[in-house]
Design an enzyme around this catalytic site. Structure first.
Site, PDB file in Angstrom:
ATOM      1  N   SER A  84      -1.998 -11.317  -1.762  1.00  0.00           N
ATOM      2  CA  SER A  84      -1.371  -9.910  -3.217  1.00  0.00           C
ATOM      3  C   SER A  84      -2.436 -10.679  -3.782  1.00  0.00           C
ATOM      4  CB  SER A  84      -0.627  -9.280  -3.145  1.00  0.00           C
ATOM      5  OG  SER A  84      -0.730  -8.895  -4.325  1.00  0.00           O
ATOM      6  N   GLY A 139      -3.001  -9.266  -6.894  1.00  0.00           N
ATOM      7  CA  GLY A 139      -3.084  -8.610  -7.725  1.00  0.00           C
ATOM      8  C   GLY A 139      -3.952  -7.297  -8.666  1.00  0.00           C
ATOM      9  N   ALA A 140      -4.513  -7.273  -9.040  1.00  0.00           N
ATOM     10  CA  ALA A 140      -5.650  -5.944  -9.130  1.00  0.00           C
ATOM     11  C   ALA A 140      -7.126  -6.572  -8.540  1.00  0.00           C
ATOM     12  CB  ALA A 140      -6.301  -6.113 -10.695  1.00  0.00           C
ATOM     13  N   GLY A 183      -7.058  -7.658  -5.491  1.00  0.00           N
ATOM     14  CA  GLY A 183      -7.226  -6.604  -3.939  1.00  0.00           C
ATOM     15  C   GLY A 183      -6.644  -7.892  -3.004  1.00  0.00           C
ATOM     16  N   GLY A 203       2.623  -3.642  -4.420  1.00  0.00           N
ATOM     17  CA  GLY A 203       2.644  -4.812  -3.552  1.00  0.00           C
ATOM     18  C   GLY A 203       3.687  -3.365  -1.990  1.00  0.00           C
ATOM     19  N   ASP A 204       4.554  -3.016  -2.751  1.00  0.00           N
ATOM     20  CA  ASP A 204       5.593  -1.928  -1.193  1.00  0.00           C
ATOM     21  C   ASP A 204       4.632  -1.378  -0.489  1.00  0.00           C
ATOM     22  OD1 ASP A 204       7.854  -3.195  -2.283  1.00  0.00           O
ATOM     23  OD2 ASP A 204       8.556  -1.624  -3.656  1.00  0.00           O
TER      24      ASP A 204
END
Lengths: 305, 305
Positions: free
Chosen positions: A217, A219-220, A222, A248-249
């Protein structure tokens, strides 16, 4: 059925206050409670997408009873939690109405006895019999051996059930060595696992340590996926403003959902990114905005990395 | 038996964190829970002083069940709480280990239905039959009429039971007009009631409004009493450093205890000031240090005011 495992479930409580000022007294204007812990959140998103899903892990004490009652109250995940004598932890999110920011207070997890851990292992093996995929999510409560996830990964592999691992620190390190089908670390978790802060290098290194596929991940920005079928970077059309809690989930739920629907990797990643962005956009932490999800799905860019 | 009334009971939760920083995430290192609300705190101190004491008011939901279980677990106050369908509120005190300061988050009280209020009134009247004094303490939860304390004061007077009122705002204003035997406002409550910030003038004015006797709390400077028998100022030997949580409730317990033991006013005031100071000195919020209390008792100064 998709099985999600949350060894450290939580009763998630959200308080709204006008403005949080340390060392003063606050009237809470609004209280919301709901079942939490990463695997429970993943299960909620999977159920909303129409999948059959079962949650296991631990629940106990008055907070565990509230959590189980709330799970029973809504159509969605099936409750296969194992009872424990200690009380399920609470988490408190204090939302500041002036700034919109959140301050988080997380109780320590309950102590799990060896007998309770044994009861869980029996239940897990039994549940795997009916599972088409399993997600192992979140931290380990006190009393659970640090190699727990490695053990659960091996059991899933022996049962021929695809297994996704989403945790951090030493439990992740040991779990990866047991060769899970997929891990979904964020940048910090990946750096802690591999020692590298360079995403592509770290993601490749995580595969060499044992993970069949790695979806990191960013973050913003992708997701970055390194898999036996190829490498991709999937990004939302624009960074989302909002509350990243649960994003994230939702990505984990998207990946599992795409796996179950036998989508090719680029489509799985698009689903995960769109769900994640729709979760950031939703006003309620950890929920996703279905209309936003459907719109975003067509606008996620997926490119070879 | 001394009866204490807590219409807005609470499950008091204390969290220890290393340092509270808004808009960040915190691991809570220690969680403590105990029954709370002003009248419950008063009852705990009275029981520790050796008095027979009964608590009434409301309790409901999972938090109410935890509160009642904790009351049942220790020798002390007898539980005569009236069940309600809504859940007892929680209060969270976040103790910052670096500074020692506390940040307080108070949930709104549960909604009380007319039927529950009626059930309480019946129970209250029945309990007054065995009471030698009654203390009405704290705020009113939603649904309870604002004139509730005036009503409860009148019922106690009709039953010939001495009644102490410790509340604030409009419930205090109305309660005072019903002529309670004693009120124990702090400086802010007294100023709100009378419009005067001059303690002696405000205390005398509060008597004119209907209170038979007024004991005003002057914080670290002790208590100012205006009674039919005389006026006194009682002060601790030195201002106490520590946590003032519950100091006012300990003062109420001291006044009731002195009344029951038929002490003259100066001795009642000395008991209240010593208990209050011993509560500030105790490491646990709301508990008092018995050895400190006994030592302080001989060192409180009481002078005509």
């Amino acid at each position: 059925m998709i099985l999600t495992v949350t060894l450290n479930t939580a009763l998630d409580i959200t308080y709204r206050v006008r403005s949080l000022r340390p060392h003063t007294s606050h009237r809470v204007s609004e209280v919301a409670e709901r079942p939490g812990g990463k695997g429970v959140n993943v299960a909620r998103v999977l159920a909303a997408l129409g999948h059959e899903v079962t949650v296991t892990g631990f629940a106990g004490g008055p907070t565990g009873a509230v959590l189980r009652k709330a799970l029973a109250g809504v159509p969605g995940p099936v409750d296969a939690l194992v009872p424990i004598s200690a009380a399920t932890r609470r988490t408190i999110a204090v939302v500041d109405e002036l700034t919109g920011d959140t301050t988080q207070l997380n109780e320590p997890g309950p102590h799990i006895t060896p007998g309770e851990w044994g009861a869980f292992l029996d239940r897990y093996e039994e549940l795997l019999g009916g599972a088409s995929a399993v997600a192992l999510c979140g931290s380990l409560p006190p009393g659970v051996p640090v190699g727990a996830y490695a053990n659960l990964v091996r059991t899933a592999r022996s049962a021929g059930v695809p297994v996704l691992l989403d945790t951090s620190g030493e439990p992740l390190r040991r779990g990866v060595a047991a060769r899970p089908d997929l891990i979904k670390p964020n940048a910090d978790e990946l750096a802690e696992l591999t020692g590298s802060h360079e995403p592509l290098r770290a993601t490749q290194d995580a595969r060499r340590r044992g993970a069949h596929a790695v979806v990191a991940s960013l973050g913003a920005n992708g997701l970055l996926a390194v898999t036996p079928e190829g490498r991709w970077h999937a990004a939302p059309p624009a960074p989302e403003l909002g509350n990243p809690t649960g994003a994230g989930d939702s990505a984990v739920a998207g990946l599992l959902s795409g796996l179950l629907d036998q989508l090719p990797w680029p489509d799985r990643l698009a689903r995960a990114v769109a769900l994640s962005a729709a979760t950031v956009r939703s006003p309620t932490a950890g929920d996703f905005d279905l209309a936003a999800y459907e719109k975003l799905l067509t606008r996620v860019s997926v490119a070879a990395a």
